[in-house]
Enzyme design. Sequence first.
Site, PDB file in Angstrom:
ATOM      1  N   ILE A   5       0.815  -1.219   0.000  1.00  0.00           N
ATOM      2  CA  ILE A   5       0.000   0.000   0.000  1.00  0.00           C
ATOM      3  C   ILE A   5       0.848   1.269   0.000  1.00  0.00           C
ATOM      4  O   ILE A   5       0.321   2.369  -0.009  1.00  0.00           O
ATOM      5  CB  ILE A   5      -0.995   0.016   1.184  1.00  0.00           C
ATOM      6  CG1 ILE A   5      -0.280  -0.126   2.533  1.00  0.00           C
ATOM      7  CG2 ILE A   5      -2.058  -1.054   1.006  1.00  0.00           C
ATOM      8  CD1 ILE A   5      -1.188   0.005   3.748  1.00  0.00           C
ATOM      9  N   GLY A   6       2.174   1.104  -0.008  1.00  0.00           N
ATOM     10  CA  GLY A   6       3.062   2.261  -0.045  1.00  0.00           C
ATOM     11  C   GLY A   6       4.509   1.812  -0.089  1.00  0.00           C
ATOM     12  O   GLY A   6       4.813   0.628   0.058  1.00  0.00           O
ATOM     13  N   ASP A 155       8.933  17.194  10.018  1.00  0.00           N
ATOM     14  CA  ASP A 155       8.586  16.821   8.641  1.00  0.00           C
ATOM     15  C   ASP A 155       7.066  16.840   8.443  1.00  0.00           C
ATOM     16  O   ASP A 155       6.505  15.923   7.865  1.00  0.00           O
ATOM     17  CB  ASP A 155       9.159  15.440   8.308  1.00  0.00           C
ATOM     18  CG  ASP A 155       9.169  15.152   6.810  1.00  0.00           C
ATOM     19  OD1 ASP A 155       9.143  16.117   6.006  1.00  0.00           O
ATOM     20  OD2 ASP A 155       9.199  13.967   6.442  1.00  0.00           O
TER      21      ASP A 155
END
Length: 195
Positions: A5-6, A155
Amino acid sequence: LMDEIGSGPYCHVRLAHRKGRYYAVKVLNKNQMMRSSMLSRKDRRNSSGQLDDLSIDEDEVAADHVLREIAILKRLRHHHIIALVEVINDPASCELYLVLELAELGPLMEIDDSGNVVPDEDGDDHIPEAEAVRITAGVINALRFAHYNGVAHRDVKPQNVLLTADKGVKLADFGVSHMIDTWAVDAVGDGLGDG
C-alpha cells in the site's frame, strides 16, 4: 501480509490482517539500512580516522531514523498520532517489521515531483474550509502532545497527515524527528526564553 500500500527508500508498506483487524506493516530491509548507515559514517571520518560527530547529517542515516522512530512512537500514544502496535525483529531475517495502526484513507493529499497537488479520485485538488480547519486542529493537537513530550516532528507535510476510515486525523512518519530538551521547552513556555 497482503497487498503493498506504499513504499519508501528503504521500505515498503503492506496491508496485514489479524484477528479481525487490519494494520499497515512497514517492512524495512536491515541490510540496506545498515549499508547506507555505514557508507554515510565512513564518509564522515576525520583525518585521524575517527568519526566526526560534528559533521553527522542524521538525515542520511537510515538505521538511525528507524531506531529513533520506534523509540518516539513507543513514547507517544495519542489519538492524533499513528500508533505503533508491534515491532518484529527476527535476528535470522534481513527484514524488520513495524506493525502500525492502519489509516485506511491514506495521506491527506499527494504532492507530485513538481510540487503540485495530485487530484483525488473525484478530481478534487482542494479541501473544503471546514474540513481543513478540523484537520489542522488534529495536527496541532498531535504536535502539541509531541512537543510536550520532548519530540520535534520536523517533517509535517500533507503526505505525513493520514486519514482513517472515519476521517480521523493521524500524524505519521517520525523518522527525522528529534528528541528535544524538555527543560528548554518548559523555559520557553514559562516565558524564560523570551530574551
